[in-house]
Scaffold this motif. Structure first.
Motif, PDB file in Angstrom:
ATOM      1  N   LEU A 118      -4.682   1.582  -0.549  1.00  0.00           N
ATOM      2  CA  LEU A 118      -4.215   2.238  -1.774  1.00  0.00           C
ATOM      3  C   LEU A 118      -3.088   3.222  -1.483  1.00  0.00           C
ATOM      4  O   LEU A 118      -2.178   3.397  -2.306  1.00  0.00           O
ATOM      5  N   GLU A 122       2.104   1.657  -3.509  1.00  0.00           N
ATOM      6  CA  GLU A 122       3.329   2.016  -4.227  1.00  0.00           C
ATOM      7  C   GLU A 122       4.559   1.785  -3.353  1.00  0.00           C
ATOM      8  O   GLU A 122       5.580   1.266  -3.811  1.00  0.00           O
ATOM      9  N   LYS A 127       1.809  -1.176  -6.603  1.00  0.00           N
ATOM     10  CA  LYS A 127       0.931  -0.269  -7.343  1.00  0.00           C
ATOM     11  C   LYS A 127       0.545  -0.879  -8.684  1.00  0.00           C
ATOM     12  O   LYS A 127       1.379  -1.414  -9.411  1.00  0.00           O
ATOM     13  N   GLU A 130      -3.772  -3.775  -7.472  1.00  0.00           N
ATOM     14  CA  GLU A 130      -4.781  -3.808  -6.411  1.00  0.00           C
ATOM     15  C   GLU A 130      -6.046  -4.580  -6.793  1.00  0.00           C
ATOM     16  O   GLU A 130      -6.720  -5.144  -5.925  1.00  0.00           O
TER      17      GLU A 130
END
Length: 256
Positions: A118, A122, A127, A130
């Motif tokens: 995570l 981005e 982003k 996921e």
């Protein structure tokens, strides 16, 4: 003097089941410096994939030694990152779960692997996807996931085997620029197989050409472009002759 990320010393190789055991590589010497971006071009059957199999440890030299980070490396499995032509994402795992697979294989708990993925989504243009599955993403996005997975292998040497060959022209150009930006930020050592001379010139510090079998040496071209680069730089006069020479070498091998 730059540290060496990869070195072949007097490496020869043939497949055991080949009639007559004809060598594919013979007494080959090769040196790649830390942080270099090197492309390998050559017609089908010239030994590009064999070279990668030797580097990853899927095959062992018939003769000679392979070094990683200046250390003799007999067992290379898991020591280099590998990104194949097809993304090979597991359809039953989410994007985050696919990206975190190398971390889990190395023993990291799934929750910790998820957290680490995570943190990078981005940066890799992923982003918000996921929790999606691979079949919900475009080919370009899937290749971003595949490259992220390769990065998370933890290796400083990454092998990319024609990763953009199945993409449409515009997506391919976009991902070339994106890959170059990622490499300039991270400075891993990248070996990149391609059939596209423009792609090799745009991405690389050096280009190795496989034009003979068995391969006893690699023809080498240094790319005279400063970094950072833009695609329009390929139109510079100094590259036209280099491009024509590379194409002619490949064409001569195919028609011989």
């Amino acid at each position: 003097m730059s540290e060496l990320a990869l070195q072949f010393k007097n490496v020869s190789f043939h497949y055991e089941n080949e009639p007559g055991k004809m060598p594919i590589l013979q007494n080959l010497h090769l040196s790649i410096k830390e942080g270099e971006f090197v492309s390998i071009i050559g017609p089908s059957g010239s030994g590009k994939s064999t070279l990668f199999k030797l580097i990853t440890g899927l095959e062992q030299p018939t003769q000679g030694d392979i070094f990683l980070q200046n250390k003799l490396a007999f067992n290379r499995l898991g020591e280099v990152g590998y990104m194949p032509q097809q993304d090979l994402l597991l359809p039953w795992r989410t994007i985050a779960e696919n990206a975190g697979l190398p971390l889990e294989i190395k023993g990291m708990k799934k929750r910790e692997a998820h957290r680490k993925v995570l943190e990078l989504l981005e940066e890799f243009g992923l982003k918000g996807v996921e929790d999606k599955f691979p079949n919900e993403l475009s080919g370009g996005m899937r290749q971003r996931v595949s490259f992220l997975r390769t990065i998370l292998s933890g290796s400083r040497v990454l092998l990319l085997d024609e990763p953009f060959s199945a993409l449409d022209a515009i997506t391919r150009l976009t991902l070339q620029e994106w890959l170059l930006a990622q490499w300039e930020k991270r400075k891993e050592t990248i070996l990149f197989i391609t059939h596209d001379v423009n792609e090799a010139l745009f991405l690389s510090d050096r280009i190795f050409i496989l034009t003979e079998t068995p391969t006893c040496k690699l023809e080498e071209v240094s790319v005279p472009l400063e970094r950072p680069r833009k695609l329009k730089d390929l139109n510079e006069t100094k590259l036209i002759g280099i491009k024509e020479d590379l194409i002619n070498q490949l064409r001569a091998k195919v028609t011989s």
